[in-house]
Enzyme design. Sequence first.
Site, mmCIF file in Angstrom:
data_model
loop_
_atom_site.group_PDB
_atom_site.id
_atom_site.type_symbol
_atom_site.label_atom_id
_atom_site.label_comp_id
_atom_site.label_asym_id
_atom_site.label_seq_id
_atom_site.Cartn_x
_atom_site.Cartn_y
_atom_site.Cartn_z
ATOM 1 N N GLY A 118 -8.273 -6.133 3.658
ATOM 2 C CA GLY A 118 -9.339 -6.932 3.066
ATOM 3 C C GLY A 118 -10.529 -6.087 2.679
ATOM 4 O O GLY A 118 -10.414 -4.876 2.467
ATOM 5 N N ASP A 138 5.073 -11.018 -17.793
ATOM 6 C CA ASP A 138 4.545 -10.250 -16.665
ATOM 7 C C ASP A 138 3.795 -11.191 -15.736
ATOM 8 O O ASP A 138 3.449 -12.311 -16.107
ATOM 9 C CB ASP A 138 3.621 -9.136 -17.158
ATOM 10 C CG ASP A 138 3.569 -7.964 -16.186
ATOM 11 O OD1 ASP A 138 4.131 -8.074 -15.082
ATOM 12 O OD2 ASP A 138 2.965 -6.927 -16.528
ATOM 13 N N ASP A 139 3.546 -10.714 -14.510
ATOM 14 C CA ASP A 139 2.845 -11.566 -13.548
ATOM 15 C C ASP A 139 1.385 -11.753 -13.922
ATOM 16 O O ASP A 139 0.800 -12.813 -13.697
ATOM 17 C CB ASP A 139 2.963 -10.981 -12.142
ATOM 18 C CG ASP A 139 2.620 -9.505 -12.107
ATOM 19 O OD1 ASP A 139 1.436 -9.167 -12.226
ATOM 20 O OD2 ASP A 139 3.551 -8.690 -11.952
ATOM 21 N N GLY A 198 0.827 -1.203 0.000
ATOM 22 C CA GLY A 198 0.000 0.000 0.000
ATOM 23 C C GLY A 198 0.850 1.237 0.000
ATOM 24 O O GLY A 198 1.722 1.388 0.857
#
Length: 498
Positions: free
Chosen positions: A102, A365-366, A28
Site C-alpha cells: 500500500g 486490454d485490461d 511485485g
Amino acid sequence: MCGIVGIVARSPVNQQLYDALTVLQHRGQDAAGIMTADGGELFASKGRGLVRDVFSQRDMDSLRGNVGIGHVRYPTAGGNSDSEVQPFYVNAPYGICLGHNGNLTNSAELSAVLMREDRRHLNTRSDSEVLLNVFASELQRIGTLRVTPADIFAATNAVYRRCRGAYAVVAMIIGHGVLGFRDPHGIRPLVLGQRRSARGMEYMLASESVALTMLSFEVVRDVAPGEAVFIDELGRLHTSQCVPAARHTPCIFEYVYFARPDSIIDNISVYRARMRMGERLADKLKREHPDHDIDVVIPIPDTSRTCALQLAQKLRIKYREGFNKNRYIGRTFIMPGQEQRLKSVRRKLSAIDLEFRGKNVLLVDDSIVRGTTSAQIIELAREAGARKVYFASAAPPVRHPYVYGIDMPAASELVAAGRDVEEVARQIGADWLLYQDLEDLVAACRHDNAAITEFDTSCFSGQYVTGDITPEYLQRLEQERSDGAKAQRRDSPLKAVN
C-alpha cells in the site's frame, strides 16, 4: 502494490514462504525477502530480482524456524536501492519485522514526528519503514518483558490513529508471533487461512487467496477493514476490530489488472468479475458501433484474456490468440521507469501474422495507463498486416493519479488526462477506441458480494476515499515519484546516499 505473506506453522516455513511468494510474484518483480524466527533468533534473506533469483539453496537452508513472513516488492514510494527491500527490521522492542502493501498518504508528516518526538532513525525514503517505526514506537510504550495479544492490539490501534492511507501489513514480533492488519477502508487485500496438521492448527496470511490454496490452507475469510489478526507462536489465533471499519472500498484495480484470476478477494471472484467486464463492454460496443466490421477479437495477454473471450462470445465474433508472450519478461506496467517499459514491450510480445493479415482486429486490454504500451502493440498489429486496428479497454479512462500503492503518481504521464476518447485513440494509433463505463465496471465487480457497494475508483473518478488528498499533496507526489523524478535520482551523483 506488493505481495505479502505470513505463516505460523508446526514445521519449518522457509519453503512454504518461498512457494507463496512465487505465486504472488505478479504483485511485485523488483525485489523479494523472507524473514523467519527460531528460538528468539532472526534469520533473513532478501535482495533485488525475482523470487527464483533472490534465494539460493544456501539462503533457504539458513531460514530456520516455524514462523516467518515474506514480501515481493513493486516500487512506488521510496526508491529502488537494496536498502529498501522488504521485510524491514528494527531490533527494539523485541525485534520486529514488517512487510507492507500500500501507501501511507501522511508519510512525510509521520517521518518528521518519528525523528523529532519518537527519536527514531529512518534509513530509507520508504513509507513502509515509517509504518514499522510507528508500530515499534507504540509497542515500546508497553515496557514489559513480554507483550500480550491485548498489548499488541493496543499498539496496532495507535497505528490506525496515526497512519492514513492504504495498508495491508504482516509483521513478525520475534518470540511472540505474526500480526496482520488492514486499513480502515480495506483498500489493499489481506486473506486469512488455516490448515490442520498432525501437531495442531497452522495459520497463514496472504495478499491473495490463491497463495493459501496452493499451500493447502483453507480460506477462512478476508481480514476486515480496521481489523488486526495475531497468531502467537503456539498457533493460537487472536483477533480484534481495532477501529470501526470506514466505508469498505477495496481497490477496483485489483480486479481489473493486479490480482490473479484464480483469486477471490473480499468474496469476489476475480475471474468472474473479468467475465462480466467483457459482457458489459460487448453491450457498449453494440450500442456505439452497431455496424462494426470486426473480423477477430484478440486479447493482449495475459490479464485481458477472460474479458476478451467473453466479449467475443457475446458479439459472436471469432476469438484468436494473436500475440505470443515471452514469459521471462516482467509485467510492463509495473516496471520502474518509462524507458524500461518501452524497451520491454517488443521483447515481451510478438505478433502471429496469420491472425492479423488483411483483417479488421479488435484488440482488448485490461486498461490504458500511460498509452505507450498500447501504442506499440497497435504498431505490432499493423506491421503484422492488420487492415484496421480497433482497441477496447476493460477499464474506464485513467485520468487521475493513484495514491494508494500503484505507480500512477503523475497526471501528466497518463494518456487520458486532459484528452477525450478520440484524442486518446489518435495518440495510441487506433482506428477507434472503446472504454468501459465506470458504472459498468463497478457493477461487474460487486456482483458476488452485496456487502461491498462501492470501490476505490480514484484513478478513474478522482474521488479519493480517505478524504485527505489535496492538490498540494498530488503536486508533491508528482515531484517525488514521477518517471522524471526517478530518472533524476538515478542520475544524481548523490544517489548512493539515502
